[in-house]
Scaffold this motif. Structure first.
Motif, PDB file in Angstrom:
ATOM      1  N   ALA A 163      -1.851   4.640   5.894  1.00  0.00           N
ATOM      2  CA  ALA A 163      -0.815   4.574   4.864  1.00  0.00           C
ATOM      3  C   ALA A 163       0.405   3.814   5.370  1.00  0.00           C
ATOM      4  O   ALA A 163       0.987   2.992   4.650  1.00  0.00           O
ATOM      5  CB  ALA A 163      -0.425   5.986   4.430  1.00  0.00           C
ATOM      6  N   HIS A 164       0.814   4.069   6.622  1.00  0.00           N
ATOM      7  CA  HIS A 164       1.910   3.313   7.214  1.00  0.00           C
ATOM      8  C   HIS A 164       1.577   1.827   7.257  1.00  0.00           C
ATOM      9  O   HIS A 164       2.414   0.974   6.930  1.00  0.00           O
ATOM     10  CB  HIS A 164       2.188   3.814   8.637  1.00  0.00           C
ATOM     11  N   ALA A 166      -0.441   0.130   5.378  1.00  0.00           N
ATOM     12  CA  ALA A 166      -0.443  -0.447   4.038  1.00  0.00           C
ATOM     13  C   ALA A 166       0.964  -0.744   3.539  1.00  0.00           C
ATOM     14  O   ALA A 166       1.165  -1.676   2.745  1.00  0.00           O
ATOM     15  CB  ALA A 166      -1.162   0.492   3.071  1.00  0.00           C
ATOM     16  N   ILE A 167       1.943   0.026   3.994  1.00  0.00           N
ATOM     17  CA  ILE A 167       3.336  -0.221   3.621  1.00  0.00           C
ATOM     18  C   ILE A 167       3.931  -1.342   4.466  1.00  0.00           C
ATOM     19  O   ILE A 167       4.642  -2.219   3.969  1.00  0.00           O
ATOM     20  CB  ILE A 167       4.163   1.064   3.765  1.00  0.00           C
ATOM     21  N   PRO A 170       1.365  -5.093   3.735  1.00  0.00           N
ATOM     22  CA  PRO A 170       0.621  -5.016   2.474  1.00  0.00           C
ATOM     23  C   PRO A 170      -0.308  -6.201   2.247  1.00  0.00           C
ATOM     24  O   PRO A 170      -1.349  -6.055   1.589  1.00  0.00           O
ATOM     25  CB  PRO A 170       1.728  -4.958   1.415  1.00  0.00           C
ATOM     26  N   LEU A 176      -7.341   0.758   0.268  1.00  0.00           N
ATOM     27  CA  LEU A 176      -6.952   1.858   1.142  1.00  0.00           C
ATOM     28  C   LEU A 176      -7.787   3.084   0.805  1.00  0.00           C
ATOM     29  O   LEU A 176      -7.891   3.467  -0.371  1.00  0.00           O
ATOM     30  CB  LEU A 176      -5.460   2.159   0.962  1.00  0.00           C
ATOM     31  N   PRO A 269       5.584   6.781  -0.704  1.00  0.00           N
ATOM     32  CA  PRO A 269       4.190   6.492  -1.073  1.00  0.00           C
ATOM     33  C   PRO A 269       4.086   5.464  -2.184  1.00  0.00           C
ATOM     34  O   PRO A 269       3.084   4.751  -2.294  1.00  0.00           O
ATOM     35  CB  PRO A 269       3.656   7.853  -1.507  1.00  0.00           C
ATOM     36  N   ARG A 271       5.435   2.771  -2.352  1.00  0.00           N
ATOM     37  CA  ARG A 271       5.467   1.421  -1.804  1.00  0.00           C
ATOM     38  C   ARG A 271       4.068   0.911  -1.469  1.00  0.00           C
ATOM     39  O   ARG A 271       3.907  -0.260  -1.121  1.00  0.00           O
ATOM     40  CB  ARG A 271       6.347   1.364  -0.553  1.00  0.00           C
ATOM     41  N   ILE A 272       3.077   1.778  -1.540  1.00  0.00           N
ATOM     42  CA  ILE A 272       1.702   1.348  -1.289  1.00  0.00           C
ATOM     43  C   ILE A 272       1.209   0.597  -2.517  1.00  0.00           C
ATOM     44  O   ILE A 272       1.150   1.144  -3.617  1.00  0.00           O
ATOM     45  CB  ILE A 272       0.789   2.557  -0.983  1.00  0.00           C
ATOM     46  N   ARG A 273       0.862  -0.669  -2.333  1.00  0.00           N
ATOM     47  CA  ARG A 273       0.428  -1.520  -3.437  1.00  0.00           C
ATOM     48  C   ARG A 273      -1.087  -1.727  -3.474  1.00  0.00           C
ATOM     49  O   ARG A 273      -1.625  -2.196  -4.467  1.00  0.00           O
ATOM     50  CB  ARG A 273       1.127  -2.885  -3.339  1.00  0.00           C
ATOM     51  N   THR A 276      -6.200   2.280  -4.135  1.00  0.00           N
ATOM     52  CA  THR A 276      -6.356   3.409  -3.213  1.00  0.00           C
ATOM     53  C   THR A 276      -7.362   4.417  -3.725  1.00  0.00           C
ATOM     54  O   THR A 276      -7.314   4.837  -4.889  1.00  0.00           O
ATOM     55  CB  THR A 276      -5.000   4.104  -2.986  1.00  0.00           C
ATOM     56  N   ILE A 299       0.915   7.760  -5.390  1.00  0.00           N
ATOM     57  CA  ILE A 299       0.554   6.375  -5.076  1.00  0.00           C
ATOM     58  C   ILE A 299       0.081   5.716  -6.366  1.00  0.00           C
ATOM     59  O   ILE A 299      -0.855   6.198  -7.014  1.00  0.00           O
ATOM     60  CB  ILE A 299      -0.548   6.320  -4.009  1.00  0.00           C
TER      61      ILE A 299
END
Length: 338
Positions: A163-164, A166-167, A170, A176, A269, A271-273, A276, A299
């Motif tokens: 997750a980190h 992916a932020i 990106p 993800l 969370p 900010r995850i594009r 997922t 997300i």
């Protein structure tokens, strides 16, 4: 007379203290387990498709670079196929992904790695095991393998690192997959959420310091029985592997485990594009569904699938169903709960 009584009490106290010290030493020597040389574990576990790669990455929060790290990886499947990088849990190893590999590498490139301080990668220097530092470690591995874009999956600690990543990067993550992932605030062992972060961190540091030197096999087995819903999977081979890797030279002294309730990942969370997929064991007692659901559902567009026959490690406990979900996700097929 008073002096004699006082002297007698002093002698008794000294005697009690001496006996207590002997008892503590006896307990220590009864529970202490020696470190295992890397070569001994390589002879047992380093077999095809295992190999080592050399990387450099940012080793500490201060920004210093660590080079010459020998990373244990398994990289199978067609070289030109879409790639899936897999990240294991704390105190685990890349072997946790064997079931997915055998079910997916006919069409996809499957790459699993051992984190620093884990498995056969082992320790090199004073590495930082924070989630952000491990995200940079993953980037270094991907760069070494010339993987510019890939699907990234992780279980527990590995999920938090994914997750980190992916932020932070990106553009590198085409998808993800979070499997009973770290990141949300843990609710386990009756924790109601009232314990402060400082006390939780202190408790974790005390535990890891003790486990660095006092790690009898029965404690490892007990923890695995807590993590797994499928108790039939707790075989002697599994217990031995986890126990042995945590005793390898270097691994046991590198105990700065990542704090899985990192508020940074809980705060951002959205900010995850990347598209997922979230897979969760219904019987996870480490990160129960009630404590994680709201976090990961924030997300954007995430698909959540709960597996009724799994605990903290669905990739091992429900391999057919979880791998089928991943195959559908990788192939662009809509993922369903059936």
């Amino acid at each position: 007379m008073k002096t004699q009584n006082s002297n007698g009490r002093t002698v008794k106290l000294i005697g009690v203290a001496f006996l207590a010290m002997l008892a503590l030493l006896g307990c220590y020597y009864a529970l202490f387990v020696a470190a295992i040389p890397r070569a001994e574990l390589e002879a047992q576990y380093f077999r095809p498709p295992s190999r080592y790669i050399d990387i450099c990455y940012q080793a500490t929060a201060q920004g210093s670079q660590l080079c010459g790290v020998q990373v244990h990886i398994r990289d199978t499947g067609p070289r030109d196929a879409p790639a899936l990088l897999l990240l294991h849990a704390s105190n685990a190893s890349l072997f946790t992904w064997d079931a997915w590999r055998s079910r997916l590498d006919d069409r996809y490139r499957i790459v699993a790695m051992d984190f620093p301080g884990h498995g056969l990668t082992g320790a090199a220097g004073e590495q930082d095991l924070s989630e952000v530092a491990l995200a940079d470690f993953v980037r270094a591995v991907a760069d070494k393998l010339h993987l510019q874009q890939f699907v990234l999956g992780g279980n527990s600690l590995g999920g938090a690192v994914a997750a980190h990543f992916a932020i932070l990067y990106p553009q590198r993550v085409s998808g993800l997959i979070l499997v009973d992932s770290g990141g949300p605030k843990p609710i386990a062992n009756g924790d109601t959420g009232t314990e402060s972060n400082i006390m939780r961190l202190l408790r974790a540091q005390i535990r890891d310091t003790l486990m660095a030197w006092i790690a009898p096999r029965f404690l490892v087995a007990k923890y695995l029985h807590f993590e797994y819903y499928r108790q039939d999977l707790i075989t002697s081979a599994l217990v031995d592997r986890v126990w042995q890797f945590n005793r390898m030279d270097g691994n046991r002294t590198l105990r700065r485990r990542a704090i899985l309730n990192d508020p940074w990942i809980r705060k951002y969370p959205d900010r995850i594009r990347a598209r997922t997929l979230i897979i969760w064991g219904a019987h996870d007692r480490v990160f129960p569904l009630r404590g994680a659901q709201s976090f990961f559902q924030s997300i954007p567009g995430a698909k959540v699938v709960v597996l009724p026959d799994a605990g903290h490690h669905p990739q091992e406990e429900s391999p057919d169903r979880s791998a089928a979900l991943v195959r559908a996700f990788l192939g662009g097929t809509p993922v369903t709960n059936r």
